[in-house]
Design a protein around this motif. Sequence first.
Motif, PDB file in Angstrom:
ATOM      1  N   THR A  33       0.836  -1.203   0.000  1.00 46.82           N
ATOM      2  CA  THR A  33       0.000   0.000   0.000  1.00 46.82           C
ATOM      3  C   THR A  33       0.870   1.252   0.000  1.00 46.82           C
ATOM      4  O   THR A  33       1.992   1.240   0.492  1.00 46.82           O
ATOM      5  CB  THR A  33      -0.891   0.067   1.256  1.00 46.82           C
ATOM      6  N   VAL A  34       0.304   2.312  -0.562  1.00 47.87           N
ATOM      7  CA  VAL A  34       0.924   3.631  -0.442  1.00 47.87           C
ATOM      8  C   VAL A  34      -0.072   4.522   0.301  1.00 47.87           C
ATOM      9  O   VAL A  34      -1.219   4.658  -0.117  1.00 47.87           O
ATOM     10  CB  VAL A  34       1.241   4.250  -1.816  1.00 47.87           C
ATOM     11  N   SER A  35       0.365   5.067   1.438  1.00 44.22           N
ATOM     12  CA  SER A  35      -0.495   5.972   2.200  1.00 44.22           C
ATOM     13  C   SER A  35       0.092   7.362   2.147  1.00 44.22           C
ATOM     14  O   SER A  35       1.261   7.555   2.490  1.00 44.22           O
ATOM     15  CB  SER A  35      -0.542   5.563   3.672  1.00 44.22           C
ATOM     16  N   GLU A  36      -0.699   8.302   1.696  1.00 44.86           N
ATOM     17  CA  GLU A  36      -0.224   9.683   1.665  1.00 44.86           C
ATOM     18  C   GLU A  36      -0.485  10.324   3.024  1.00 44.86           C
ATOM     19  O   GLU A  36      -1.477  10.018   3.680  1.00 44.86           O
ATOM     20  CB  GLU A  36      -0.919  10.447   0.534  1.00 44.86           C
ATOM     21  N   ARG A  37       0.421  11.206   3.407  1.00 46.06           N
ATOM     22  CA  ARG A  37       0.290  11.888   4.699  1.00 46.06           C
ATOM     23  C   ARG A  37       0.392  13.392   4.480  1.00 46.06           C
ATOM     24  O   ARG A  37       1.316  13.855   3.822  1.00 46.06           O
ATOM     25  CB  ARG A  37       1.429  11.464   5.629  1.00 46.06           C
ATOM     26  N   GLY A  38      -0.562  14.124   5.070  1.00 49.08           N
ATOM     27  CA  GLY A  38      -0.520  15.579   4.946  1.00 49.08           C
ATOM     28  C   GLY A  38      -1.720  16.066   4.156  1.00 49.08           C
ATOM     29  O   GLY A  38      -2.530  15.265   3.671  1.00 49.08           O
ATOM     30  N   GLN A  39      -1.782  17.417   4.013  1.00 52.74           N
ATOM     31  CA  GLN A  39      -2.937  18.022   3.332  1.00 52.74           C
ATOM     32  C   GLN A  39      -3.083  17.540   1.901  1.00 52.74           C
ATOM     33  O   GLN A  39      -2.094  17.461   1.174  1.00 52.74           O
ATOM     34  CB  GLN A  39      -2.747  19.531   3.320  1.00 52.74           C
ATOM     35  N   GLY A  40      -4.315  17.246   1.514  1.00 55.74           N
ATOM     36  CA  GLY A  40      -4.573  16.845   0.133  1.00 55.74           C
ATOM     37  C   GLY A  40      -4.265  15.378  -0.111  1.00 55.74           C
ATOM     38  O   GLY A  40      -4.101  14.955  -1.256  1.00 55.74           O
ATOM     39  N   SER A  41      -4.165  14.590   0.957  1.00 60.43           N
ATOM     40  CA  SER A  41      -3.830  13.173   0.785  1.00 60.43           C
ATOM     41  C   SER A  41      -4.948  12.404   0.095  1.00 60.43           C
ATOM     42  O   SER A  41      -6.124  12.582   0.412  1.00 60.43           O
ATOM     43  CB  SER A  41      -3.607  12.517   2.153  1.00 60.43           C
ATOM     44  N   ALA A  42      -4.553  11.516  -0.804  1.00 59.54           N
ATOM     45  CA  ALA A  42      -5.519  10.607  -1.434  1.00 59.54           C
ATOM     46  C   ALA A  42      -5.742   9.425  -0.487  1.00 59.54           C
ATOM     47  O   ALA A  42      -4.913   9.174   0.384  1.00 59.54           O
ATOM     48  CB  ALA A  42      -4.948  10.121  -2.758  1.00 59.54           C
ATOM     49  N   PRO A  43      -6.825   8.680  -0.666  1.00 62.72           N
ATOM     50  CA  PRO A  43      -7.033   7.501   0.175  1.00 62.72           C
ATOM     51  C   PRO A  43      -5.931   6.461  -0.043  1.00 62.72           C
ATOM     52  O   PRO A  43      -5.278   6.471  -1.093  1.00 62.72           O
ATOM     53  CB  PRO A  43      -8.381   6.949  -0.308  1.00 62.72           C
ATOM     54  N   VAL A  44      -5.745   5.593   0.936  1.00 60.86           N
ATOM     55  CA  VAL A  44      -4.711   4.562   0.830  1.00 60.86           C
ATOM     56  C   VAL A  44      -4.957   3.729  -0.441  1.00 60.86           C
ATOM     57  O   VAL A  44      -6.094   3.474  -0.832  1.00 60.86           O
ATOM     58  CB  VAL A  44      -4.713   3.675   2.106  1.00 60.86           C
ATOM     59  N   ARG A  45      -3.848   3.353  -1.098  1.00 65.41           N
ATOM     60  CA  ARG A  45      -3.959   2.667  -2.389  1.00 65.41           C
ATOM     61  C   ARG A  45      -3.174   1.367  -2.345  1.00 65.41           C
ATOM     62  O   ARG A  45      -2.046   1.331  -1.832  1.00 65.41           O
ATOM     63  CB  ARG A  45      -3.271   3.554  -3.426  1.00 65.41           C
ATOM     64  N   VAL A  46      -3.721   0.316  -2.917  1.00 63.77           N
ATOM     65  CA  VAL A  46      -2.963  -0.931  -3.032  1.00 63.77           C
ATOM     66  C   VAL A  46      -2.316  -0.940  -4.422  1.00 63.77           C
ATOM     67  O   VAL A  46      -2.989  -0.711  -5.422  1.00 63.77           O
ATOM     68  CB  VAL A  46      -3.884  -2.160  -2.876  1.00 63.77           C
ATOM     69  N   GLN A 308       6.874  26.534  -2.349  1.00 62.19           N
ATOM     70  CA  GLN A 308       6.237  25.208  -2.284  1.00 62.19           C
ATOM     71  C   GLN A 308       7.151  24.207  -1.548  1.00 62.19           C
ATOM     72  O   GLN A 308       6.683  23.371  -0.778  1.00 62.19           O
ATOM     73  CB  GLN A 308       5.970  24.728  -3.714  1.00 62.19           C
ATOM     74  N   ILE A 309       8.441  24.328  -1.772  1.00 62.91           N
ATOM     75  CA  ILE A 309       9.391  23.429  -1.094  1.00 62.91           C
ATOM     76  C   ILE A 309       9.295  23.620   0.422  1.00 62.91           C
ATOM     77  O   ILE A 309       9.196  22.654   1.179  1.00 62.91           O
ATOM     78  CB  ILE A 309      10.838  23.699  -1.599  1.00 62.91           C
ATOM     79  N   LEU A 310       9.275  24.886   0.864  1.00 69.02           N
ATOM     80  CA  LEU A 310       9.201  25.145   2.312  1.00 69.02           C
ATOM     81  C   LEU A 310       7.901  24.590   2.889  1.00 69.02           C
ATOM     82  O   LEU A 310       7.875  24.042   3.989  1.00 69.02           O
ATOM     83  CB  LEU A 310       9.322  26.641   2.595  1.00 69.02           C
ATOM     84  N   GLU A 311       6.839  24.728   2.119  1.00 63.49           N
ATOM     85  CA  GLU A 311       5.558  24.200   2.593  1.00 63.49           C
ATOM     86  C   GLU A 311       5.611  22.673   2.706  1.00 63.49           C
ATOM     87  O   GLU A 311       5.135  22.093   3.684  1.00 63.49           O
ATOM     88  CB  GLU A 311       4.480  24.628   1.610  1.00 63.49           C
ATOM     89  N   ARG A 312       6.225  22.030   1.725  1.00 65.06           N
ATOM     90  CA  ARG A 312       6.327  20.562   1.769  1.00 65.06           C
ATOM     91  C   ARG A 312       7.192  20.117   2.953  1.00 65.06           C
ATOM     92  O   ARG A 312       6.870  19.141   3.621  1.00 65.06           O
ATOM     93  CB  ARG A 312       6.914  20.048   0.445  1.00 65.06           C
ATOM     94  N   PHE A 313       8.272  20.845   3.211  1.00 65.02           N
ATOM     95  CA  PHE A 313       9.122  20.494   4.366  1.00 65.02           C
ATOM     96  C   PHE A 313       8.316  20.568   5.665  1.00 65.02           C
ATOM     97  O   PHE A 313       8.590  19.875   6.630  1.00 65.02           O
ATOM     98  CB  PHE A 313      10.320  21.441   4.479  1.00 65.02           C
ATOM     99  N   GLY A 314       7.327  21.476   5.692  1.00 60.21           N
ATOM    100  CA  GLY A 314       6.552  21.698   6.915  1.00 60.21           C
ATOM    101  C   GLY A 314       5.497  20.630   7.175  1.00 60.21           C
ATOM    102  O   GLY A 314       4.791  20.697   8.180  1.00 60.21           O
ATOM    103  N   ASN A 315       5.402  19.623   6.319  1.00 63.25           N
ATOM    104  CA  ASN A 315       4.374  18.572   6.473  1.00 63.25           C
ATOM    105  C   ASN A 315       4.676  17.716   7.710  1.00 63.25           C
ATOM    106  O   ASN A 315       5.454  16.774   7.665  1.00 63.25           O
ATOM    107  CB  ASN A 315       4.375  17.723   5.201  1.00 63.25           C
ATOM    108  N   SER A 316       4.005  18.055   8.822  1.00 64.76           N
ATOM    109  CA  SER A 316       4.355  17.395  10.087  1.00 64.76           C
ATOM    110  C   SER A 316       3.754  15.997  10.181  1.00 64.76           C
ATOM    111  O   SER A 316       4.101  15.231  11.076  1.00 64.76           O
ATOM    112  CB  SER A 316       3.895  18.244  11.273  1.00 64.76           C
ATOM    113  N   ALA A 317       2.879  15.647   9.265  1.00 60.10           N
ATOM    114  CA  ALA A 317       2.307  14.291   9.287  1.00 60.10           C
ATOM    115  C   ALA A 317       3.295  13.271   8.722  1.00 60.10           C
ATOM    116  O   ALA A 317       3.092  12.068   8.835  1.00 60.10           O
ATOM    117  CB  ALA A 317       1.010  14.261   8.482  1.00 60.10           C
TER     118      ALA A 317
END
Length: 442
Positions: A33-46, A308-317
Amino acid sequence: MLASRDITWGIVGVTQRSATVARHLAPQNGLFTVSERGQGSAPVRVVSSITEAISGRDNPEAVVQRISHPDTAIITLTITEKGYRFDPQTGGLDLSDELVMADLNGSAPLTAVGQLTRGLQRRAARDAGPITVVSCDNLPANGELTKRLVLDFAAALPAEESGPLTAWIEANTAFPSTMVDRMVPATTADDLQEVEQELGLRDEAAVVAEPFMQWVIEDNFAERRPRWEDAGAVFTADVAPWEAAKLRLLNASHSLLAYLGLASGKETIAEAVSDDAFRAACAGLMLDDVLPVMDLPDGLNGKAYCAQILERFGNSALGHTTAKVGSDGSQKIGLRLLTTVRDNLDAGREPRWAALAVAAWMRHVATTAADRLDDPLTEALHAALPAPGNRTADMVVPTLLGVRNVFDKSLAEDERFITLLKHWYGIIENGPDGLRKEILHG
Ligand code: CS2
């Protein structure tokens, strides 16, 4: 769901040094599975593209066999910087590397370049047709580099083998360059637990990643390829400016944050970038040191890309650790930071922030015990360092600058660079408060 609806393709996954992922995937029939973490995450995918998982360390023969099989059309490599075993001074294959030498001497190949070249050699013997090799690592001109290393390996074989193999490679292979961007931290026990809750099943091979992803690929294939563009990949004639932008902006500031974080007890990149001063240092590196000295790819807005890079670095999830990003520094800082140092010095500018990153890396090396420093050059770096009681800026900076696998002579002797490094090293040594002050008000 396959974006292209083309089910004629599948992936044989090969692990390199550690067999863990292959061991986890095998009993799951390659599913993960791939699980996205953070804002705008898609549902878990197999993901069901992996048809077989091989441990390249335990079964190199199976890897060679696969590469030579007529059904194999593409080989992708994601093996990190150190996996290429190249000599940074020459850009060629490190022929003094023990594993490379063993592979050349005909033992079952254990290095990626050894397995690849031996596989191509067998493919030539079987007349199994053209093939494309796609490097996905953070190296400038990664396609050209990979080709050069494969050709270096071929050239080091006995003459009766090297001539025909080199000719076959030239006629039957393509090595497109690519830029791949997605932050994917190592999966933790907590991640596995969370995925189990979401999925209702245990997935030992679960992958956790940020929602963002980007793959820019040079349109240069020897044979057929999947329609990756249907899933968002971008094909272009020239990847070099994309790679350079990613390496020198994103990866360079990632390394800066990692070493600043490690110097001040921050465990994750998100924690490090939430510190005002460290965020300002990152912005400084990108906006003051890098953007003025580099050409961006057409269509990329520099300032928006940096924001955008700084925002991505800030993804605390995400839980991307400073230790992980800070690992293998000897392999990373040259590619990520020293080009920027060089370009600034050549233009009569001061590479203030790039020098801060290099000084913070030096401090990390000098304050981490050899058995804890995660770097393939640990032995050489620690051999160069002064005795533990003498690790002041004046002592550490020149000794580490003398490590030729990392710094070339002209940069190591540049007084402007040496002064900047000593300045920052001393400040970092005095503790995080002074460091923050110097970054914000210095
Ligand atoms: C990171 C990269 O670990 C590191 O050195 O800078 O792995 C980074 O997360 C990826 O290149 C993002 O695409």
